[in-house]
Design an enzyme around this catalytic site. Structure first.
Site, PDB file in Angstrom:
ATOM      1  N   LYS A 101      18.535  77.721  59.490  1.00  0.00           N
ATOM      2  CA  LYS A 101      19.970  78.001  59.302  1.00  0.00           C
ATOM      3  C   LYS A 101      20.242  79.436  59.736  1.00  0.00           C
ATOM      4  O   LYS A 101      19.482  80.350  59.380  1.00  0.00           O
ATOM      5  CB  LYS A 101      20.365  77.822  57.837  1.00  0.00           C
ATOM      6  CG  LYS A 101      19.861  76.516  57.212  1.00  0.00           C
ATOM      7  CD  LYS A 101      20.568  75.289  57.743  1.00  0.00           C
ATOM      8  CE  LYS A 101      19.954  74.020  57.174  1.00  0.00           C
ATOM      9  NZ  LYS A 101      20.462  72.794  57.773  1.00  0.00           N
ATOM     10  N   SER A 142      24.232  64.393  58.937  1.00  0.00           N
ATOM     11  CA  SER A 142      23.024  65.137  59.340  1.00  0.00           C
ATOM     12  C   SER A 142      22.018  64.249  60.048  1.00  0.00           C
ATOM     13  O   SER A 142      21.148  64.746  60.768  1.00  0.00           O
ATOM     14  CB  SER A 142      22.310  65.667  58.103  1.00  0.00           C
ATOM     15  OG  SER A 142      22.921  66.775  57.629  1.00  0.00           O
TER      16      SER A 142
END
Ligand SMILES: C[S@@+](CC[C@H](N)C(=O)[O-])C[C@H]1O[C@@H](n2cnc3c(N)ncnc32)[C@H](O)[C@@H]1O
Length: 350
Positions: A300, A182
């Site tokens: 998201k 990430s």
């Protein structure tokens, strides 16, 4: 011909198409899209001949799901393997470009053409120079968007309104000591949203940062590497290597309830897996309360209609900031290192 090719991540064609139709219509340009799932690009055709170029009324930076775009000059199919160059030159007579982009759809099939594209560049460049189609001091780039060695689309983009990266993709190297993959999302976000000349002030050593949903620490890692002091909020464990730097304080708290003790936070970053509307409201609250100067956060998007969802969330954010009387900058991009998510920047401008 008023057609444009827009590149996106494979699987996001519908979002890319919905967005360009929506944003073009907002500025009075109407068109339709041709696309197929997983082809990693969208063809957008304007239906009326207004003489207005899409590039003059829309900015690539303002499109979320488009990585790169160009205006179609000519589609060439069935090129003779013995002479591909002559028909290309014929199509480009009257044009001038300062650079060539040899590109292809970002799919496994598309990547097979990369080797040919590389080999073809040198003879094509020489031929275009000879015809003064390739010259210095012009603001246009030539795109060869290749499907095979005999089938391609020729197009042009404007240097000040296009990505300067091949395929619009920023490839970054995963750092050997990075706690999670990430980390590349935040690194890419810095490149995407913050002009290099402002890094010295906006990403400078000594700034305070808060990372909500920080574990195991990929985003915190980026902030630590810039010399910042980070409050990492997560019930999960942080990488020991980060804790050992002395720059990280770990708080096992709920990111939605955490509040900074002092008004000295510059950066808020947030990668919590939550509903986009909930995350956006939290970020807005921080910026409106002046708890941070700028925020980078992920939204998201596991739903089907990603663009519509994002559009609604961003609109709500803008309304809230407007009503609070806060001057701001809000940007959103589907980054190369993002998957089912987009990354946003929200910054106070006072
Ligand atoms: C995608 S991971 C973050 C990865 C991190 N950015 C990195 O680069 O290593 C999401 C994290 O959010 C945390 N999280 C989810 N909801 C949270 C909440 N309400 N408060 C604090 N942390 C939360 C999870 O524990 C998880 O560690």
């Amino acid at each position: 011909m008023n057609q444009y090719i827009l590149y996106c991540r494979a699987g996001f064609e519908r979002d890319c198409a919905a967005e360009i139709q929506f944003k073009a219509a907002e500025v009075g340009l109407y068109g339709f899209c041709r696309t197929q799932e997983n082809q990693a690009y969208v063809e957008f055709e304007l239906t009326q001949e207004t003489g207005t170029e899409l590039f003059s009324v829309l900015k690539l930076d303002d499109l979320i799901f488009t990585r790169q775009w160009f205006k179609v000059i000519e589609k060439l199919e069935g090129l003779a393997e013995t002479d591909r160059i002559s028909p290309i030159i014929k199509s480009l007579i009257g044009y001038q470009f300062s650079d060539i982009r040899m590109e292809y759809p970002e799919t496994n099939q598309g990547k097979e053409i990369a080797g040919f594209a590389k080999k073809f560049t040198v003879p094509l460049r020489q031929a275009l120079k000879k015809q003064t189609i390739l010259t210095d001091n012009t603001p246009q780039n030539l795109h060869l968007f290749m499907f095979s060695s005999t089938h391609l689309i020729l197009g042009m983009s404007l240097q000040n309104n296009a990505s300067d990266l091949l395929l619009g993709i920023r490839r970054l190297k995963f750092p050997a000591d990075g706690p999670s993959r990430s980390t590349l999302k935040l690194e890419e976000a810095f490149h995407q949203f913050i002009p290099k000349k402002e890094w010295e002030t906006r990403l400078s050593s000594g700034l305070n940062a808060v990372d909500l949903g920080a574990a195991p620490g990929g985003w915190t890692y980026q902030l630590v590497k810039k010399g910042m002091m980070v409050s990492a909020i997560d019930n999960g464990p942080m990488a020991d290597s980060l804790m050992e730097t002395g720059q990280v304080k770990h708080f096992k708290e709920d990111g939605f309830k955490y509040q900074p003790k002092k008004q000295n936070v510059h950066w808020l970053v947030c990668d919590m897996v939550e509903k986009p509307s909930r995350v956006a409201r939290l970020m807005t609250k921080w910026v409106e309360n002046n708890w941070c100067k700028e925020a980078i956060f992920n939204l998201k998007l596991p739903m089907k209609q990603r663009f519509q969802n994002v559009q609604q969330v961003l609109e709500e954010t803008q309304i809230s900031l407007y009503e609070a009387g806060v001057r701001y900058e809000l940007k959103a991009k589907h980054l190369y290192h993002d998957r089912e998510e987009i990354t946003c920047l929200l910054r106070r401008l006072d």
